[in-house]
Design an enzyme around this catalytic site. Structure first.
Site, PDB file in Angstrom:
ATOM      1  N   GLU A 139       0.849  -1.201   0.000  1.00 47.92           N
ATOM      2  CA  GLU A 139       0.000   0.000   0.000  1.00 47.92           C
ATOM      3  C   GLU A 139       0.879   1.245   0.000  1.00 47.92           C
ATOM      4  OE1 GLU A 139      -0.157   2.185   2.696  1.00 47.92           O
ATOM      5  OE2 GLU A 139       1.094   1.047   4.079  1.00 47.92           O
TER       6      GLU A 139
ATOM      7  N   CYS B  40       4.816   4.567   9.606  1.00 46.38           N
ATOM      8  CA  CYS B  40       5.514   4.075   8.410  1.00 46.38           C
ATOM      9  C   CYS B  40       6.989   4.444   8.359  1.00 46.38           C
ATOM     10  CB  CYS B  40       4.811   4.592   7.158  1.00 46.38           C
ATOM     11  SG  CYS B  40       3.136   3.945   6.934  1.00 46.38           S
TER      12      CYS B  40
END
Length: 444
Positions: free
Chosen positions: A155, A267
């Site tokens: 993603e 992230c």
């Protein structure tokens, strides 16, 4: 198409909801019973702009369903399983694959016909092989020979814009060597490609590396600009002019070159650490990545350093108004947020802080040390201006829209002294200084 998404966290819920929005029937599975019960009630586990109406509408229409186990018959109606569980960093910085492999084993225990298993989670190079082995081991235990393929489909969602990113992707990366899988995955993503084709097919390992390399490149841009901002501070140079100067170069661009208090979230910190760990496992010294990580860690102390330089190391008689707790606007994510380091430094020096965030205060209440609240040193304030009454300075950490153009006359009247520390370079120094403020930014 009928899909099963394993995991209803940030990636899983956005993925499931957006695929359902395009007419697919999606079952989202999560072992967290309370989370699934809340989703049935329309209560989401995360804050993400635009996600709630997509989830609720597709749930009402029957295209989005929720279950607590793959034992639920509706979770096995299709043959495409998307693994979207967490991969938290281990103590050595490597990605923890226990949840990914547990999901793989669950799939192996239940499939009876050809299946496509899609890794949506951010995973190190070689994970697809481990997922394949885990599924195969479970099939052997069942004395079954069931064909399946494992696909890497990372993603690329920005927190705060995830729904838009999914519905209008810059790119879709799919790692597979199977023509059959290419056809299925192309069909799955075709509704998102009405304007132009943005699917990139490559090998599985290449797709796994692409995710890490992409995030590491963005983190590198941020750390580079923060490094330049620190040099500008020491040389009397306005980094904002420098930013405009280099951003106009099309080879560099304006994205991710904003100096600030350091990057955070789920992230960049995790993925840079994991990539460094992968390099070490290959007996390779990642000099650039080491520097990116080191600069970011140091940058989180720059703002508190400026405050302590101004007010001294003993802050027991000082109160500060803090605007912004989440690591970035548009999310309630407190993971690796620069505000955490700032609070630790200020509270450790004896200061009292009154903080406001439009969305992240419930998360802050849960995740920050309880002692900070019980001691009265940290107070979460419902209204942004109420943080400033009697405060020695305003500190901006997260650039939420309500903070971008505030009432400076009101701010000056509320503060004990007109001092602003701008951790995101949101305000114009010349304008504020002309208005009687003492302004400190990052590299300004």
């Amino acid at each position: 198409m009928k899909l099963t998404v394993i995991g209803t966290g940030y990636v899983g819920l956005v993925t499931g909801a957006c695929f359902a929005e395009m007419g697919n029937t999606v079952t989202c599975v999560d072992v967290d019973v309370r989370k699934i019960e809340n989703l049935h009630k329309g209560i989401l586990p995360i804050y993400e702009p635009g996600l709630e109406p997509v989830v609720i509408n597709n749930y009402k229409q029957g295209r989005l369903r929720f279950a607590t186990s793959l034992d639920d018959p509706m979770s096995l109606e299709g043959n495409v399983f998307l693994i979207a569980v967490g991969t938290p960093p281990g103590e050595d910085g490597s990605a923890d694959l226990q949840y990914v492999l547990a999901a793989a084993r669950d799939i192996g225990r239940r499939i009876s016909g050809y299946s496509i298993v899609v890794d949506k989670s951010t995973v190190p190079v070689g994970t697809a092989d481990k997922v394949r082995a885990a599924i195969q081991d479970e099939l052997k235990k069942r004395s079954l020979q069931v064909p399946f393929d494992v696909v890497s489909n990372p993603e690329f969602l920005k927190e705060g814009a995830a729904v838009e990113d999914f519905m209008k992707p810059d790119r879709v990366v799919i790692g597979t060597d199977s023509d059959k899988v290419r056809a299925v995955m192309h069909d799955l993503y075709a509704p998102f490609m009405r304007n132009r084709e943005r699917i990139f097919f490559m090998g599985v390992k290449e797709a796994e590396m692409t995710k890490y390399a992409g995030n590491a490149m963005l983190a590198t841009k941020i750390s580079f600009m923060n490094e330049i901002s620190n040099l500008c501070d020491r040389m009397g140079v306005d980094v904002e002019s420098v930013r405009h100067g280099i951003g106009s170069d099309s080879r560099i661009g304006y994205s991710f070159i904003y100096p600030g208090a350091g990057y955070g979230g789920s992230c960049f910190p995790k993925d840079v650490k994991a990539l460094v760990r992968m390099a070490h496992e290959q007996n390779f010294d990642p000099l650039v990545l080491n520097a990116v990580e080191a600069r970011n860690e140091a940058q989180k102390y720059v703002l508190s350093g400026k405050i302590i330089k101004r007010f001294g190391t003993d802050l027991r008689n000082h109160v500060f108004g803090l605007w912004g707790l989440a690591f970035k606007p548009g999310t309630d994510d407190m993971r690796e947020a620069p505000s955490r380091v700032l609070l630790e430094e200020l509270l450790g020096a004896g200061a009292r802080v009154k903080a406001h965030d439009p969305v992240a205060m419930p998360a802050a209440q849960r995740e920050l040390p309880a002692e900070w609240f019980s001691s009265g040193r940290l107070e979460l304030v419902p209204q942004q201006y109420d943080t400033l009454s009697g405060a020695d300075a305003l500190i901006l950490v997260t650039e939420w829209k309500p903070f971008r153009h505030p009432d400076f006359d009101r701010i000056r009247k509320l503060l004990k002294q007109p001092v602003i520390f701008d951790g995101r370079n949101q305000y114009d120094p010349a304008t504020l200084r002309a208005a009687g403020f003492e302004y400190t930014g990052i590299g300004r």
